[in-house]
Design a protein around this motif. Structure first.
Motif, short mmCIF file in Angstrom:
data_model
loop_
_atom_site.label_atom_id
_atom_site.label_comp_id
_atom_site.label_asym_id
_atom_site.label_seq_id
_atom_site.Cartn_x
_atom_site.Cartn_y
_atom_site.Cartn_z
N ALA A 1 0.75 -1.20 0.31
CA ALA A 1 -0.27 0.28 -0.08
C ALA A 1 0.88 1.69 -0.26
O ALA A 1 2.24 1.71 0.42
N ASP A 2 0.31 2.95 -0.61
CA ASP A 2 0.93 3.84 -0.40
C ASP A 2 0.73 3.85 1.17
O ASP A 2 0.11 3.83 1.40
N PRO A 3 2.29 4.77 1.83
CA PRO A 3 2.40 4.49 3.46
C PRO A 3 1.46 5.68 3.32
O PRO A 3 1.16 6.12 4.87
N HIS A 4 0.79 7.21 2.57
CA HIS A 4 0.57 8.12 2.38
C HIS A 4 -1.49 7.41 2.70
O HIS A 4 -1.95 8.04 3.48
N SER A 5 -1.31 6.24 2.29
CA SER A 5 -2.59 6.08 2.44
C SER A 5 -3.43 4.86 3.91
O SER A 5 -4.18 4.59 4.37
N LEU A 6 -1.86 5.44 4.74
CA LEU A 6 -1.68 4.54 6.11
C LEU A 6 -2.37 5.00 7.20
O LEU A 6 -1.37 6.29 7.18
N GLU A 7 -2.88 5.05 8.08
CA GLU A 7 -2.89 6.23 9.26
C GLU A 7 -1.40 5.74 10.29
O GLU A 7 -1.31 4.79 10.42
N ILE A 8 -0.90 6.77 10.27
CA ILE A 8 0.33 7.48 11.21
C ILE A 8 -0.41 7.02 12.25
O ILE A 8 -0.27 8.21 12.99
N HIS A 9 1.05 6.65 12.81
CA HIS A 9 0.93 6.06 14.18
C HIS A 9 2.36 6.51 14.95
O HIS A 9 3.51 5.90 14.07
N ASN A 10 2.87 6.98 16.24
CA ASN A 10 4.22 6.90 16.68
C ASN A 10 4.63 6.68 18.32
O ASN A 10 3.72 6.67 18.66
N GLY A 11 5.13 5.93 17.35
CA GLY A 11 5.71 5.02 19.34
C GLY A 11 5.13 3.96 19.27
O GLY A 11 4.85 3.95 18.89
N ALA A 12 6.37 3.10 20.41
CA ALA A 12 5.98 2.11 20.78
C ALA A 12 4.63 1.85 21.61
O ALA A 12 4.41 0.74 20.95
N ALA A 13 3.79 3.01 22.54
CA ALA A 13 2.76 2.46 23.37
C ALA A 13 1.78 2.11 21.72
O ALA A 13 0.85 1.23 22.47
N ALA A 14 1.54 2.81 20.88
CA ALA A 14 0.34 2.49 20.09
C ALA A 14 0.69 1.67 19.80
O ALA A 14 -1.05 0.52 18.98
N ALA A 15 1.41 1.00 19.76
CA ALA A 15 1.06 -0.82 19.20
C ALA A 15 0.37 -1.69 19.98
O ALA A 15 -0.70 -2.49 19.13
N ARG A 16 0.07 -1.48 21.24
CA ARG A 16 -0.93 -1.93 22.13
C ARG A 16 -2.39 -1.54 21.73
O ARG A 16 -3.34 -1.89 21.33
N ASP A 17 -2.50 -0.03 21.23
CA ASP A 17 -3.81 0.21 20.60
C ASP A 17 -3.94 -0.04 19.05
O ASP A 17 -5.17 -0.74 19.10
N ILE A 18 -3.04 -0.52 18.20
CA ILE A 18 -3.47 -0.69 17.42
C ILE A 18 -3.92 -2.87 16.95
O ILE A 18 -5.07 -3.15 16.92
N SER A 19 -3.64 -3.00 18.42
CA SER A 19 -3.81 -5.00 18.65
C SER A 19 -4.84 -5.27 19.62
O SER A 19 -4.69 -6.28 19.71
N THR A 20 -5.41 -3.91 20.01
CA THR A 20 -5.94 -4.65 20.79
C THR A 20 -7.43 -5.26 20.48
O THR A 20 -7.97 -6.56 20.88
N TRP A 21 -7.85 -4.13 19.54
CA TRP A 21 -9.46 -5.12 19.12
C TRP A 21 -8.97 -5.09 17.76
O TRP A 21 -8.31 -5.07 16.49
N ALA A 22 -10.47 -6.17 17.50
CA ALA A 22 -9.58 -6.78 15.79
C ALA A 22 -10.46 -6.28 14.99
O ALA A 22 -11.53 -5.44 15.80
N GLU A 23 -10.49 -6.15 13.72
CA GLU A 23 -11.48 -5.25 12.67
C GLU A 23 -12.97 -5.48 13.49
O GLU A 23 -13.52 -4.33 12.78
N ASP A 24 -13.72 -7.13 13.88
CA ASP A 24 -14.68 -6.76 13.93
C ASP A 24 -15.88 -6.95 15.63
O ASP A 24 -16.59 -6.60 15.88
N GLY A 25 -14.19 -5.65 15.68
CA GLY A 25 -14.53 -5.21 17.32
C GLY A 25 -14.44 -6.03 18.80
O GLY A 25 -14.85 -6.17 19.79
N HIS A 26 -14.16 -7.11 18.47
CA HIS A 26 -13.36 -8.38 19.52
C HIS A 26 -12.39 -7.53 19.97
O HIS A 26 -11.50 -7.64 19.46
N TYR A 27 -12.40 -8.76 21.27
CA TYR A 27 -10.87 -8.02 22.11
C TYR A 27 -10.07 -9.43 21.55
O TYR A 27 -10.32 -10.28 21.66
N ARG A 28 -8.46 -8.54 21.47
CA ARG A 28 -7.29 -10.22 21.11
C ARG A 28 -7.07 -10.01 22.54
O ARG A 28 -5.48 -9.53 22.49
N PHE A 29 -7.23 -11.29 22.95
CA PHE A 29 -6.09 -10.63 24.69
C PHE A 29 -5.09 -12.14 24.24
O PHE A 29 -4.50 -11.98 25.12
N THR A 30 -5.68 -13.20 23.11
CA THR A 30 -4.95 -14.08 22.52
C THR A 30 -3.58 -13.08 21.27
O THR A 30 -4.57 -13.01 20.38
#
Lengths: 273, 217
Positions: free
Chosen positions: B42-71
């Protein structure tokens, strides 16, 4: 007291975690971020009982040879005395294994500096309530299985009473044992009541169960992230004015309690040498 | 050498993926950038930009369908983001949020220092409400691996443990999976490793053990 930095050591914060609700582990990550941002440890990590990384995996993330393990739990009991030592293979306050030294501190909830945080939270949630006309409840789960979980709360109640904060009454109450928080209006004789849940994380207990027991909600609502419940203070209920706080563990300054617990551990270690 | 430095060297030598995360050196003006493997083109400009390691938790907590990814090794990481990181330390921290301890487990395995715990030992050390899980029979345990583990059950870790030291896992998609997602050069990916059954598996083992016990009555 300023904390002496430990750039060669790692901090490992141990939490419970949840397979149902991500808010359950949020405070642990926030406490870790807070301490990491202050640059006090070479590394700061979290591990969990119900989430990843597990305690058995945690050691594989760590470079440092000296590791401070702090249970981000409210009380001493089954998790801090059985589960965490078993999973991290700890043999006492200090364990040396495979070239690494693991220091195991007491849980954050039993530290005396929690008292100040509880008072601060009570003031924030009810800034206009005159303490002389207010009852402050510190609420825990309560279980017949382990007396330690209620002891931590009763100790805090005594500390607050002795602090001179001026509350007309300071009472302990529990979800599942006497005195029951459901009877808050009978237990309190003052017109104002503040309820602070003595839990590390917001979850089903603080979003749903306690609000139902208090009478703020009539029945449990949706499962996850119901932070709305904290935004409607005060509640005029059962002839009194009720202020309800989120779990004390969500307080940013728990990071300082973690550091206090480590400083106390070091002081005890120094005494025994 | 620190884990972050070794990770940095591994990336310089060609490592580009872990799980569903693509590792991109020198992209989007950052020392390292991460994105979903399906957004690599994908064109990087088409993606939502996040900065810093802590954002990884926000990105990885919920799946696309809204369920909680505890694993976290669940095959459900959402797409549409790019995470910029300023150093190898930040990269290691971010990857530990996407795939907790994944980098360290891989390096320990390469060094031959990874301790594997077989299922029997894991179940036998359970206490409290999970103590009952130890009663699960071998056949029930083998069945549970097929029903809980592997990509078809959404977990993309390579299982390293057996039932016990003498009883390997029966052949299945779960027991065969090598910890790398998709058709990709295995030499350029960090495999996700499962060194002992997770607590989700133990919880399911407890249920299965109780069901076995009820069936005997």
């Amino acid at each position: 007291m300023p904390f002496t930095p430990k750039p060669h050591a790692a901090l490992l914060i141990v939490g419970h975690g949840s397979t149902e609700n991500p808010d359950s582990s949020t405070p642990y990550f926030e406490h870790a971020d807070e301490i990491r941002n202050r640059g006090l440890f070479g590394e700061v990590h979290c591990c969990f009982w119900k989430e990843e990384p597990s305690m058995r995996e945690a050691g594989y993330m760590i470079d440092a040879e000296e590791i401070y393990v702090v249970p981000d739990f409210i009380s001493e009991g089954y998790f801090t005395q059985d589960v965490i030592p078993r999973e991290l293979q700890l043999e006492g306050p200090t364990t040396r294994r495979a070239g690494k030294t693991w220091h195991y501190t007491l849980p954050v909830g039993v530290h005396s500096s929690m008292t100040g945080l509880l008072l601060q939270r009570a003031k924030e949630v009810a800034p206009d309530a005159n303490p002389a006309e207010t009852t402050l409840f510190i609420v825990g789960h309560g279980t017949g299985l382990n007396q330690n979980s209620t002891k931590a709360i009763r100790d805090q109640v005594e500390h607050i009473k002795a602090s001179g904060a001026g509350y007309a009454e300071v009472l302990d109450a529990f979800m599942e044992e006497q005195p029951f928080i459901a009877e808050w209006d009978k237990l309190a004789t003052t017109p104002n009541v503040i309820v602070v849940p003595f839990f590390i994380a917001d979850g089903l207990h603080s979003y749903q169960d306690i609000p139902v027991l208090l009478g703020i909600e009539t029945e449990p609502g949706e499962a996850a992230s119901q932070r709305e419940v904290f935004r409607h203070n005060p509640h005029h209920l059962r002839g009194k004015t009720l202020y309800y706080s989120s779990a004390i563990g969500t307080e940013r300054h728990i990071a300082d309690v973690i550091l206090d617990q480590i400083a106390d551990f070091d002081a005890r270690l120094h005494e025994t040498r | 050498m620190k884990l972050a430095e070794r990770l940095s060297q591994a990336i310089a030598a060609g490592i580009r993926r872990i799980g569903q995360v693509s590792i991109r050196p020198d992209l989007a003006g950052a020392a390292y950038a991460l994105c979903h493997i399906e957004d690599e083109a994908a064109d990087p400009h088409s993606l939502e930009i996040h900065n810093g390691a802590a954002a990884a938790r926000d990105i990885s907590t919920w799946a696309e369908d809204g369920h909680y990814r505890f694993t976290k090794s669940e095959l459900s990481l959402k797409r549409g983001w790019i995470l910029r990181l300023s150093s190898a330390d930040e990269l290691k921290q971010a990857l530990d949020l996407f795939y907790p301890a994944g980098v360290g487990l891989w390096m320990a395995d390469k060094d031959d220092h990874l301790k594997i715990e077989h299922l029997r030992d894991k179940l036998n050390r359970q206490t409290g409400m999970y103590r009952f899980a130890r009663n699960l029979g071998d056949a029930g345990a083998q069945k549970l691996v097929r029903e809980v583990c592997g990509p078809s059950n959404c977990c993309v870790k390579k299982i390293l443990w057996q039932i016990d030291s003498n009883t390997p896992l029966e052949d299945s998609e779960a027991s065969r999976f090598d910890g790398v997602v998709g058709a990709f050069d295995r030499q350029a990916a960090i495999p996700l490793l499962c060194r002992e059954a997770c607590n989700h598996f133990v919880a399911e083992a407890r249920k299965a053990s109780k069901a076995e016990n009820d069936a005997k009555r």
